[in-house]
Design an enzyme around this catalytic site. Structure first.
Site, short mmCIF file in Angstrom:
data_model
loop_
_atom_site.label_atom_id
_atom_site.label_comp_id
_atom_site.label_asym_id
_atom_site.label_seq_id
_atom_site.Cartn_x
_atom_site.Cartn_y
_atom_site.Cartn_z
N ARG A 140 26.46 31.36 55.16
CA ARG A 140 27.93 31.32 54.19
C ARG A 140 28.07 32.20 53.24
O ARG A 140 26.30 32.71 52.45
CB ARG A 140 27.89 29.89 53.78
N GLU A 239 31.87 23.18 45.40
CA GLU A 239 30.89 23.84 44.73
C GLU A 239 31.43 25.27 43.50
O GLU A 239 31.41 24.96 42.46
CB GLU A 239 29.25 23.87 44.58
N ARG A 243 33.60 28.53 49.49
CA ARG A 243 32.35 28.76 50.43
C ARG A 243 33.15 29.45 51.66
O ARG A 243 33.61 28.56 52.91
CB ARG A 243 31.79 27.49 51.18
N CYS A 285 25.80 27.41 40.28
CA CYS A 285 24.56 27.48 40.70
C CYS A 285 23.94 29.07 40.13
O CYS A 285 23.80 29.87 41.71
CB CYS A 285 24.12 26.52 42.02
N THR A 287 21.76 29.73 41.68
CA THR A 287 19.90 29.87 43.11
C THR A 287 21.50 30.54 44.26
O THR A 287 20.88 31.19 44.92
CB THR A 287 19.87 28.47 43.70
N ARG A 294 23.48 32.54 51.93
CA ARG A 294 22.87 32.10 52.37
C ARG A 294 22.59 31.18 54.31
O ARG A 294 24.02 31.16 54.99
CB ARG A 294 22.74 29.78 51.99
N ARG A 323 14.92 22.98 54.61
CA ARG A 323 15.31 21.56 54.42
C ARG A 323 15.90 20.28 55.34
O ARG A 323 15.18 20.93 56.94
CB ARG A 323 16.99 21.69 53.79
N GLU A 328 21.78 19.97 51.95
CA GLU A 328 20.42 19.63 51.51
C GLU A 328 19.66 18.35 51.24
O GLU A 328 20.79 17.51 51.39
CB GLU A 328 21.59 20.45 49.80
N1 ARG Z 1 21.38 20.75 41.37
C1 ARG Z 1 20.32 20.47 42.28
C2 ARG Z 1 18.49 21.00 42.59
O1 ARG Z 1 18.18 21.54 41.43
C3 ARG Z 1 21.30 21.67 43.01
C4 ARG Z 1 20.04 23.74 43.63
C5 ARG Z 1 20.39 24.19 44.14
N2 ARG Z 1 21.59 23.34 45.43
C6 ARG Z 1 22.64 23.48 45.31
N3 ARG Z 1 23.51 23.63 45.68
N4 ARG Z 1 23.71 24.71 44.31
O2 ARG Z 1 17.89 20.22 43.17
#
Ligand code: ARG
Length: 371
Positions: A140, A239, A243, A285, A287, A294, A323, A328
């Site tokens: 993704r 999010e 996506r 995010c 990450t 990912r 995971r 997640e």
């Molecule tokens: N905020 C969550 C954490 O700190 C998710 C972090 C990464 N995952 C995401 N779907 N952005 O555990």
């Protein structure tokens, strides 16, 4: 992205500084975090000096430090604990974000995201031709649409606008990508639950996103597009704005990746995405910055799973993230794990895919060799 006259700003902003109300919430939250044994990067990196420097700041969208860290303050079990409430947060609160980004992606504060490179079209084959280990493969990426703020600053109309904006794009998709859009509004609960259970749709009520103010006006504007085989899918306004993903049973990474790349290229013909010179594609995010890719497999590795220390060491060595199969923050069920590339920033799309491909190849070797 145009500077936001978001609803929140109009209601709350005023001057360019965090309000006394925000400051007192921040102080309370910080004290709680400081006393906790939270494993989050937020807890580790937000030292008192940094907190005292950042707590007064506000972006032109009206976002404060509280908007970025409240998910980590409320969810002390976060791994990261921080989201960018708007694109400016990455610079206004850079002291905090840079450290997280550096550790997560091994991306130094002076580094830059290389230009997009999907690599040669035949670069990847099947990870597991006998089908002994790899249950399924999924790739993704995330995209933020130009002209719209990120979740916490979005109005109800923004959600509706994004959903509407995507409809002509979806109707134009053809061949293998051709499919239907299914809004969450009006979707029967059993249909929704089945899509979640089958790993196609995002879960509802993610407490990390909720605390980050990313689930307002739910389910307005949220939905999922998929083709007949459910091998090409697009999530709307979970999010991130978009996506875009491709998945199928087995380990044929080449096919899965190729389909996603086709989809992204098609969607890009009609839509502009937000990118920064330094961070590549911008996401909610930290990450997910950079390539936003990912690439994951659901994999059965019962022997390695019986020796979690070794399994985790191997995953770390190859920059893979472990995971549970239900996504997640889930536990593994029936010995099936979700393994994916951890780094997405500072590498090209091709390099991200290769990191996952080579890592999983080694994991399979280790599983075969283990007594
Ligand atoms: N905020 C969550 C954490 O700190 C998710 C972090 C990464 N995952 C995401 N779907 N952005 O555990």
């Amino acid at each position: 992205m145009s500077k936001g006259k978001c609803k929140k700003c109009e209601e709350k902003c005023g001057k360019g500084k965090a309000s006394p109300e925000v400051l007192s919430q921040l102080e309370l939250g910080y004290e709680k975090l400081f006393k906790s044994d939270s494993p989050s990067m937020l807890k580790r990196f937000l030292i008192k000096e940094m907190f005292d420097k950042l707590k007064f700041k506000k972006t032109s969208f009206g976002s404060t430090l509280l908007d970025c860290i409240q998910s980590g303050l409320e969810n002390l079990d976060s791994g990261i604990g921080v989201y960018a409430a708007d694109p400016e947060c990455y610079s206004v609160f850079a002291d905090l974000f840079d450290q997280i980004i550096q550790e997560y992606h091994t991306f130094s504060p002076s580094a830059r995201q290389p230009p997009t490179d999907w690599g040669p079209s035949n670069a990847f084959g099947n990870l597991d031709p006998t089908g002994q280990f790899v249950v399924s493969t999924r790739v993704r990426c995330c995209r933020t649409l130009k002209g719209f703020p990120l979740n916490p600053c979005m109005t109800e109309d923004h959600y509706k606008e994004i959903e509407n904006l995507m409809q002509p794009t979806f109707s134009n998709l053809s061949g293998e990508l051709k499919g239907t859009y299914n809004p969450l509004v009006g979707m029967p609960k059993d249909v929704q639950q089945k899509l979640i259970d089958d790993h196609y749709l995002f879960k509802e009520g993610d407490r990390f996103l909720q605390a980050a103010n990313a689930c307002r006006f739910w389910p307005t504007g949220r939905g999922i597009y998929f083709n007949a085989k459910k091998s090409f899918l697009v999530w709307i306004c979970e999010e991130d704005h978009l996506r875009i993903m491709s998945m199928q049973p087995g380990g044929n990474v080449g096919e899965v990746f190729g389909r996603m790349v086709n989809g992204v290229k098609e969607i890009q013909k009609n839509n502009e995405f937000v990118a920064s010179d330094r961070f590549g594609y911008l996401t909610f995010c930290p990450t997910n910055l950079g390539t936003t890719i990912r690439a994951s497999v659901h994999i059965k590795v019962p022997k390695l799973a019986g020796d979690m220390t070794k399994f985790k060491d191997l995953a770390d060595k190859y920059h893979l993230q472990i995971r549970g199969a239900a996504g997640e923050h889930s536990e593994s069920k029936d010995g099936v794990y979700d393994l994916s590339n951890k780094r997405r920033l500072g590498l090209t799309e091709y390099q991200c895919m290769k990191e996952m491909y080579d890592g999983i190849t080694e994991i399979i070797k280790a599983e075969k060799a283990k007594k």
